[in-house]
Structures are given as structure tokens and as C-alpha cells.
Design a protein around this motif. Structure first.
Motif, short mmCIF file in Angstrom:
data_model
loop_
_atom_site.label_atom_id
_atom_site.label_comp_id
_atom_site.label_asym_id
_atom_site.label_seq_id
_atom_site.Cartn_x
_atom_site.Cartn_y
_atom_site.Cartn_z
N TYR A 90 92.82 -12.86 59.39
CA TYR A 90 93.43 -11.54 59.17
C TYR A 90 94.54 -11.29 60.20
O TYR A 90 95.63 -10.83 59.84
CB TYR A 90 92.35 -10.47 59.26
CG TYR A 90 92.91 -9.06 59.26
CD1 TYR A 90 93.26 -8.44 58.07
CD2 TYR A 90 93.08 -8.37 60.46
CE1 TYR A 90 93.76 -7.15 58.06
CE2 TYR A 90 93.58 -7.08 60.46
CZ TYR A 90 93.92 -6.48 59.26
OH TYR A 90 94.43 -5.21 59.27
N ILE A 91 94.27 -11.60 61.45
CA ILE A 91 95.26 -11.34 62.51
C ILE A 91 96.49 -12.23 62.32
O ILE A 91 97.63 -11.79 62.54
CB ILE A 91 94.63 -11.57 63.89
CG1 ILE A 91 93.52 -10.52 64.13
CG2 ILE A 91 95.67 -11.50 64.99
CD1 ILE A 91 92.72 -10.76 65.38
N SER A 103 100.90 -4.59 49.28
CA SER A 103 100.13 -4.92 50.48
C SER A 103 99.25 -3.75 50.92
O SER A 103 98.40 -3.91 51.79
CB SER A 103 101.07 -5.31 51.62
OG SER A 103 101.94 -4.24 51.94
N HIS A 104 99.45 -2.58 50.34
CA HIS A 104 98.62 -1.44 50.70
C HIS A 104 97.28 -1.45 49.98
O HIS A 104 96.43 -0.61 50.23
CB HIS A 104 99.35 -0.14 50.34
CG HIS A 104 99.62 0.00 48.87
ND1 HIS A 104 100.60 -0.71 48.22
CD2 HIS A 104 98.99 0.75 47.92
CE1 HIS A 104 100.59 -0.40 46.92
NE2 HIS A 104 99.62 0.48 46.71
N ILE A 177 82.82 -8.32 56.19
CA ILE A 177 83.80 -8.39 57.28
C ILE A 177 85.21 -8.26 56.73
O ILE A 177 86.08 -7.59 57.33
CB ILE A 177 83.63 -9.71 58.06
CG1 ILE A 177 82.26 -9.73 58.75
CG2 ILE A 177 84.74 -9.89 59.07
CD1 ILE A 177 81.95 -11.04 59.44
N SER A 178 85.48 -8.89 55.58
CA SER A 178 86.81 -8.80 54.98
C SER A 178 87.15 -7.37 54.57
O SER A 178 88.27 -6.90 54.77
CB SER A 178 86.90 -9.74 53.78
OG SER A 178 86.64 -11.08 54.14
N ILE A 179 86.17 -6.69 54.00
CA ILE A 179 86.39 -5.29 53.62
C ILE A 179 86.66 -4.43 54.85
O ILE A 179 87.56 -3.57 54.85
CB ILE A 179 85.19 -4.76 52.82
CG1 ILE A 179 85.06 -5.49 51.48
CG2 ILE A 179 85.31 -3.26 52.58
CD1 ILE A 179 83.81 -5.16 50.71
N LEU A 180 85.89 -4.67 55.91
CA LEU A 180 86.07 -3.90 57.13
C LEU A 180 87.45 -4.15 57.74
O LEU A 180 88.14 -3.20 58.15
CB LEU A 180 84.98 -4.27 58.13
CG LEU A 180 85.02 -3.55 59.49
CD1 LEU A 180 84.86 -2.05 59.29
CD2 LEU A 180 83.94 -4.09 60.41
N MET A 184 90.58 -1.44 58.13
CA MET A 184 91.21 -1.20 59.43
C MET A 184 92.71 -1.42 59.38
O MET A 184 93.44 -0.92 60.25
CB MET A 184 90.59 -2.14 60.48
CG MET A 184 89.15 -1.83 60.82
SD MET A 184 88.42 -3.04 61.95
CE MET A 184 89.53 -2.87 63.36
N GLY A 185 93.19 -2.13 58.34
CA GLY A 185 94.62 -2.37 58.22
C GLY A 185 95.40 -1.20 57.67
O GLY A 185 96.62 -1.27 57.54
#
Length: 340
Positions: A90-91, A103-104, A177-180, A184-185
Motif C-alpha cells: 500500500y505504501i 482512485s477514490h 488489513i486491505s480494507i483498513l 485510511m487512504g
């Protein structure tokens, strides 16, 4: 002088009797209490009938035993490293996400973080379920389990459910974790329907991967998962790509329609389930770079195997469940006839 014995009209004298000690006589005292005879059948446990545990309890015991063994295996703990890679992905890709259209949308973030799930899911299932039964034979622990009041069916199914639970737990944690990370993005649109469908398809495919690997390990001595992952990740996807390519061959133009229908049918094999699950989330960022929906052999053949979110997810789920149950039945037939 002749010795005084029987031959001289007397008895022979035995000198050993002088030194031989007489053994003490033990007196056995009966301490049985006659009052015990007056106990009722309940107090004396005369009316207690002992039976084998039910099949459900036997399966539960085998399940708990295998789950406890998982806590001592380094390979299982290594699966946590795969979960730790999701935030890193993700980072690394967060800067590219902001430049991609839509991307939203939360689903785009999730599909990007899980883009390698088609391969990773097969690796997890083959690693966990490929060594459970062979390890029981190699370590001789099966000879301590089966003499207990436990059937082979309960032993076989209980261990499988333990492996399936672990695989489902890892994959569910990856989705979580991916949803979280996506939330956060700062995304402002989440399509829960495609997300739920993606998770269900992935769970059904994982069930088949675990059952197929478990069946192959039923007659294996070393417990290698290499054969299973080669068959799932390379052989079957290559077969699908080949069948989808055959209608384009001029020599087979007369069989174009049957081959095309066969290719569409093969797309519903469980090995294509993770690809469908990722496609249901949407097009990840990496597809804009490499023109593919996910990292798998089927992804490299997207021109011939168009796996899209328009495919029927219910058919994929039912196919995975039916084939998984068939693999479990085949594995039990092997383990039932296997010499202990």
C-alpha cells in the motif's frame, strides 16, 4: 570308617538342614468391609454404561489437537509475514493510486493490495494442508491417535477443518488489513456488494485448494506441496489458456463453437476463482501498468481468458464446493485403505 547312610542301615544325614532357615509364614488379613455390599447401583457405578464419544466430539478433539500443533510450527508463523507485506504494498503504490482514475474508490485500493492473492492463496493452502497427514505418519503420532476411541473419519475431517480454518483466517485477515489501509487512504466510495462477492468467491476457491492438496497428501510420505501448487497454479491455468486459444487455429475452425463453449466452461474451474475475486473488486493499479487484472498465469493470458466481474459468481462458488467435497471423499477413501 564307612559313612553312616542308607547302605549301612541308616538314613543319610543332611548337613544343609542345620543352616536352612524356615520361611516366615505370612498371615493375610482380609480388610474388606462388608458394609460395601450395601451400596446402591448408582454409588457403586454398576448402572454406568461406557460408550464411544460421538463423531462430532471426536472431530472436535482432532480439530483442537491440530490447531494446537499449528502454534508450534514455524511455517504457520511465517504466514504472518505475508500479512505484513500488505501495508508495504500500500505504501509503495499509494503515490500511483492518486494518479489513477477512480482512485477514490475503496475497492481499487483493496484490489491493488491483494493483487497477488491468486498465487498467495494457493501457496497458503498447499503449505498448510499439504503436510498435516504425512507429518502424522513421519512422526508416528498417528499410531497414538487412532488407537484412542477415534475413527479415521473423525481424525481425517477434524484435521482438515483445522487447516481450512487457518487458511480462511489468513485470507480474511488479508482482506481486513486491505480494507483498513484503504479507508485510511481517504476514500469516499465503497461498493460493499462486489467486496462481499469477492470474499465469498475467494473462500470457496480456498476450500477447493485445501481439499485438493489434502487429498494429494493422503497417500504421500514426505508431504511435499510442490506437486499440488504446480498443478493448481500452472497445469490447470495452462490448460484453460490452451483451450481458449484453440478456436483461433484455422485447422480447428470447424470446431470453433464447441471449443469456445468448452473454454467458457473451464473458466469456472476453482483455479480461476481468485482471479474472479480480484476482478470483482475492480481494476487494480498494476493493471494500468502491465495490462492484467492480477498476478497469475491466467492474468498473462487475459486476451484468451477474459475473467471479468460479469462472470457468474454463484456458479463459481458451487463448482468450488462440489469439487472440494469430491476431493475430500477421494482423500478419505485413500486414508481409509492406507496401511497404518
Amino acid at each position: 570308617m564307612k559313612p553312616f547312610g542308607k547302605e549301612n542301615g541308616g538314613e543319610k544325614f543332611d548337613f544343609t538342614k542345620m543352616f536352612r532357615k524356615s520361611a516366615p509364614v505370612e498371615t493375610i488379613k482380609d480388610d474388606y468391609d462388608e458394609a460395601e455390599r450395601t451400596l446402591s447401583d448408582t454409588d457403586a457405578h454398576r448402572d454406568v454404561s461406557y460408550e464411544l464419544p460421538s463423531n462430532i466430539k471426536q472431530i472436535w478433539i482432532a480439530y483442537l489437537t491440530q490447531m494446537k500443533r499449528f502454534t508450534k510450527e514455524k511455517t504457520v508463523w511465517g504466514l504472518l509475514v505475508l500479512l505484513a507485506l500488505i501495508p508495504i504494498i500500500y505504501i509503495v503504490l499509494i503515490n500511483n493510486l492518486m494518479e489513477v482514475e477512480n482512485s477514490h474508490v475503496t475497492n481499487i485500493y483493496i484490489s491493488t493490495c491483494l493483487m497477488a492473492m491468486p498465487i498467495i492463496s494457493m501457496f497458503i493452502c498447499t503449505t498448510v494442508c499439504g503436510s498435516m497427514l504425512p507429518r502424522e505418519y513421519n512422526e508416528r503420532t498417528i499410531y497414538f491417535s487412532l488407537p484412542l476411541p477415534m475413527s479415521r473419519f473423525a481424525f481425517y475431517i477434524g484435521k482438515f477443518f483445522a487447516g481450512l480454518t487457518l487458511c480462511w483466517g489468513v485470507i480474511t485477515a488479508a482482506y481486513g488489513i486491505s480494507i483498513l489501509m484503504a479507508l485510511m487512504g481517504g476514500t469516499d466510495a465503497t461498493y460493499s456488494g462486489p467486496l462481499f462477492k469477492s470474499l465469498l468467491v475467494m473462500m470457496a476457491s480456498t476450500f477447493f485448494f485445501c481439499a485438493f492438496t489434502y487429498m494429494m497428501s493422503a497417500h504421500s510420505k514426505r508431504g511435499s506441496s510442490m506437486r499440488a501448487i504446480l498443478f493448481l497454479a500452472i497445469a490447470l491455468p495452462a490448460l484453460i489458456i490452451l483451450v481458449k486459444f484453440l478456436p483461433n487455429v484455422e485447422a480447428l475452425s470447424s470446431f470453433k463453437e464447441p471449443l469456445s463453449a468448452l473454454g467458457d466452461l473451464l473458466l469456472y474451474l476453482p483455479v480461476a476463482g481468485p482471479d474472479l475475486a480480484m476482478a470483482s473488486l475492480g481494476q487494480p493499479v498494476i493493471s494500468a501498468m502491465f495490462n492484467m487484472n492480477c498476478l497469475s498465469l491466467l492474468a498473462f493470458g487475459q486476451l484468451m481468458t477474459p475473467i471479468t466481474m460479469d462472470m457468474n459468481a454463484i456458479v463459481m462458488i458451487l463448482t468450488s464446493i462440489v469439487l472440494g467435497i469430491a476431493c475430500l471423499a477421494g482423500g478419505f477413501f485413500i486414508i481409509r485403505r492406507r496401511d497404518m
